[in-house]
Design a protein around this motif. Sequence first.
Motif, mmCIF file in Angstrom:
data_model
loop_
_atom_site.group_PDB
_atom_site.id
_atom_site.type_symbol
_atom_site.label_atom_id
_atom_site.label_comp_id
_atom_site.label_asym_id
_atom_site.label_seq_id
_atom_site.Cartn_x
_atom_site.Cartn_y
_atom_site.Cartn_z
ATOM 1 N N LEU A 40 0.675 -1.143 0.080
ATOM 2 C CA LEU A 40 -0.026 -0.052 0.038
ATOM 3 C C LEU A 40 0.803 1.285 0.170
ATOM 4 C CD1 LEU A 40 -2.980 -0.873 2.425
ATOM 5 C CD2 LEU A 40 -3.191 -0.690 0.023
ATOM 6 N N LYS A 41 2.005 1.014 0.619
ATOM 7 C CA LYS A 41 3.015 2.421 0.714
ATOM 8 C C LYS A 41 3.447 2.553 -0.688
ATOM 9 C CE LYS A 41 4.570 2.760 5.385
ATOM 10 N NZ LYS A 41 5.916 2.248 6.261
ATOM 11 N N CYS A 42 3.783 1.363 -1.332
ATOM 12 C CA CYS A 42 4.644 1.383 -2.619
ATOM 13 C C CYS A 42 4.064 0.654 -3.543
ATOM 14 C CB CYS A 42 6.054 1.199 -2.223
ATOM 15 S SG CYS A 42 7.229 1.444 -3.755
ATOM 16 N N PRO A 43 3.009 1.045 -4.185
ATOM 17 C CA PRO A 43 2.125 0.082 -5.303
ATOM 18 C C PRO A 43 3.296 -0.018 -6.599
ATOM 19 C CG PRO A 43 0.708 1.879 -4.513
ATOM 20 C CD PRO A 43 2.029 2.144 -3.868
ATOM 21 N N GLU A 44 4.301 0.591 -6.658
ATOM 22 C CA GLU A 44 5.410 0.464 -7.759
ATOM 23 C C GLU A 44 5.875 -0.866 -7.696
ATOM 24 O OE1 GLU A 44 4.354 4.681 -7.294
ATOM 25 O OE2 GLU A 44 5.085 3.224 -5.745
ATOM 26 N N LEU A 45 5.814 -1.349 -6.220
ATOM 27 C CA LEU A 45 6.594 -2.943 -6.496
ATOM 28 C C LEU A 45 5.803 -4.028 -7.059
ATOM 29 C CD1 LEU A 45 7.327 -2.847 -2.555
ATOM 30 C CD2 LEU A 45 8.939 -2.587 -4.511
ATOM 31 N N TYR A 46 4.506 -3.701 -7.511
ATOM 32 C CA TYR A 46 3.702 -4.546 -8.115
ATOM 33 C C TYR A 46 4.473 -4.861 -9.625
ATOM 34 C CZ TYR A 46 -0.147 -4.283 -4.863
ATOM 35 O OH TYR A 46 -0.851 -4.374 -3.668
ATOM 36 N N THR A 47 4.894 -3.590 -10.080
ATOM 37 C CA THR A 47 5.534 -3.684 -11.480
ATOM 38 C C THR A 47 6.776 -3.815 -11.567
ATOM 39 O OG1 THR A 47 5.592 -1.217 -11.517
ATOM 40 C CG2 THR A 47 3.515 -2.032 -12.262
ATOM 41 N N THR A 48 7.653 -3.981 -10.228
ATOM 42 C CA THR A 48 8.911 -4.274 -10.337
ATOM 43 C C THR A 48 9.447 -5.759 -10.489
ATOM 44 O OG1 THR A 48 9.068 -2.351 -9.094
ATOM 45 C CG2 THR A 48 11.198 -3.805 -9.079
ATOM 46 N N LYS A 49 10.156 -6.019 -11.545
ATOM 47 C CA LYS A 49 10.689 -7.445 -11.740
ATOM 48 C C LYS A 49 11.398 -7.958 -10.635
ATOM 49 C CE LYS A 49 10.959 -7.239 -16.680
ATOM 50 N NZ LYS A 49 11.818 -7.162 -17.936
ATOM 51 N N GLU A 50 11.284 -9.297 -10.155
ATOM 52 C CA GLU A 50 11.886 -10.003 -8.927
ATOM 53 C C GLU A 50 13.376 -9.966 -9.075
ATOM 54 O OE1 GLU A 50 11.782 -14.134 -6.446
ATOM 55 O OE2 GLU A 50 11.167 -14.196 -8.628
ATOM 56 N N THR A 51 13.881 -10.062 -10.499
ATOM 57 C CA THR A 51 15.275 -9.990 -10.421
ATOM 58 C C THR A 51 16.068 -8.558 -9.870
ATOM 59 O OG1 THR A 51 15.091 -9.485 -12.918
ATOM 60 C CG2 THR A 51 15.382 -11.656 -12.491
ATOM 61 N N LEU A 52 15.186 -7.455 -10.253
ATOM 62 C CA LEU A 52 15.580 -6.281 -10.117
ATOM 63 C C LEU A 52 15.596 -6.052 -8.633
ATOM 64 C CD1 LEU A 52 13.962 -4.004 -12.692
ATOM 65 C CD2 LEU A 52 16.301 -4.730 -12.641
ATOM 66 N N LEU A 53 14.400 -6.608 -8.021
ATOM 67 C CA LEU A 53 14.335 -6.682 -6.485
ATOM 68 C C LEU A 53 15.443 -7.404 -5.673
ATOM 69 C CD1 LEU A 53 10.510 -7.613 -6.013
ATOM 70 C CD2 LEU A 53 11.805 -5.183 -5.706
ATOM 71 N N TYR A 104 10.738 2.400 4.238
ATOM 72 C CA TYR A 104 10.427 3.313 3.046
ATOM 73 C C TYR A 104 10.724 2.411 1.734
ATOM 74 C CZ TYR A 104 12.062 7.073 -0.224
ATOM 75 O OH TYR A 104 12.292 7.591 -1.209
ATOM 76 N N PRO A 105 9.748 1.484 1.597
ATOM 77 C CA PRO A 105 9.524 0.489 0.526
ATOM 78 C C PRO A 105 10.278 0.906 -0.927
ATOM 79 C CG PRO A 105 7.376 1.025 1.253
ATOM 80 C CD PRO A 105 8.295 1.683 2.069
ATOM 81 N N VAL A 106 10.058 2.289 -1.079
ATOM 82 C CA VAL A 106 10.398 3.118 -2.457
ATOM 83 C C VAL A 106 11.735 2.726 -2.772
ATOM 84 C CG1 VAL A 106 10.588 5.059 -3.451
ATOM 85 C CG2 VAL A 106 8.800 4.833 -2.035
ATOM 86 N N ILE A 107 12.760 2.476 -1.659
ATOM 87 C CA ILE A 107 14.011 2.162 -1.915
ATOM 88 C C ILE A 107 14.275 0.840 -2.887
ATOM 89 C CG2 ILE A 107 14.477 0.697 -0.165
ATOM 90 C CD1 ILE A 107 17.204 2.253 0.289
ATOM 91 N N LEU A 108 13.288 -0.058 -2.819
ATOM 92 C CA LEU A 108 13.576 -0.977 -3.749
ATOM 93 C C LEU A 108 13.047 -0.913 -5.324
ATOM 94 C CD1 LEU A 108 11.622 -3.931 -1.500
ATOM 95 C CD2 LEU A 108 14.383 -3.577 -1.990
ATOM 96 N N THR A 109 12.687 0.189 -5.501
ATOM 97 C CA THR A 109 12.149 0.770 -6.750
ATOM 98 C C THR A 109 13.377 1.573 -7.574
ATOM 99 O OG1 THR A 109 11.065 2.675 -6.175
ATOM 100 C CG2 THR A 109 9.883 0.776 -6.196
ATOM 101 N N VAL A 110 14.320 1.854 -6.776
ATOM 102 C CA VAL A 110 15.511 2.907 -7.051
ATOM 103 C C VAL A 110 16.636 1.835 -7.637
ATOM 104 C CG1 VAL A 110 17.124 4.589 -6.361
ATOM 105 C CG2 VAL A 110 14.880 4.456 -5.057
ATOM 106 N N PRO A 111 17.050 2.357 -8.944
ATOM 107 C CA PRO A 111 17.993 1.348 -9.578
ATOM 108 C C PRO A 111 19.301 1.437 -8.928
ATOM 109 C CG PRO A 111 17.028 2.910 -11.283
ATOM 110 C CD PRO A 111 16.310 3.336 -9.701
#
Length: 348
Positions: free
Chosen positions: A118-131, A155-162
């Motif tokens: 809920l904090k970071c819906p962008e995680l839905y579209t992030t590939k597991e390899t990138l995570l 701060y789950p957004v940190i998992l969306t940062v390259p």
Amino acid sequence: MSTRRVLQALRWSVWSSSCSVFSRIQHGRNPVRFLASSSCRMSVPTHSSNEEAPLPATELNNDQYALLDMGFTATEVEDIYHSMTKVKGNVAAKHLLPTLTFLFGLGFNPSSVAKILLKCPELYTTKETLLQQRMTNLRKLGFVEGSLQRVVSFYPVILTVPVKTVKQVVVFLREKCLFTLQQVTNILKVSPAVVLEDLDALEVKFQYVYFRMGIKQSEMMKAKLFRFSLEEIRCRHCFLERRGFYQTPDKKGQTLIVNPKLDNILSGNVNTFLKRVAKATDEEYDVFRRLMAREWQEEDLPLGVIEADDESGGGGDDDDDDDDDDDDDEEDEEEHAGKAGYLKSKTK
């Protein structure tokens, strides 16, 4: 999440879903690992609802039953599906199971996973390899079990940062701001949003505190400097300065008065700051803020133009860093060399 619950969730999908990949489950196979490698897509509802009450069983589809059996509540399942519709529904559905597997693998329970998504819906579209790559990079920076989970939860957004972006920030903090690697790791732990800040703005903030206020890196760490905006730092500092409670140190780092610690200046809300440090009223500070905003607007100084008063300010943090003993000498030499070059460039 228990293995029994995962298997039960998979059985629901096998019996009731047309997704063929679930039919290839073999007895004894690790269900979490299977979910991570599965290419199964979960369906996304096309309608939305504002109902807060748990959905009746007749309104749940097969995939939602699977999530229920994983340990999510009906409300959490509904929230997950509604948030998926906001971020490229089909793509989000494709990566949902791998994302859940990744988060469960970090040790989060269903309730925590739901809050993270809920904090970071962008995680839905992030590939597991990138995570996995981004988590590996955080581990290389010194994050261990416990601190990893805390930063992802906060701060789950940190998992969306390259990874490249995080590395650039790390290099900047080490080479431009002269923080040690251990200090950089601590900055990322307490102020993870720094990875998305503009590097020029970060440098201006550091320069202001380093030169204008004469603060050393160790004191910046204690004050959690990068959680605060330059505007807030500058306003509180100037307010104290004009009231005679703060003085920029001279070349030798000395002042005629005892300056309050940066931690005391920044910690707490405005009322605490005014009562304990500035010894002023809300009205006085409010008037000052408006005057300063007008004054800074008239100055219209470009970013990056913050010079040292008499080259004042604390040096690199040579004595108080918490690095491992084997790296102390090497990092001290780097810090001395970097400081000399930094100060030299500022006085040209």
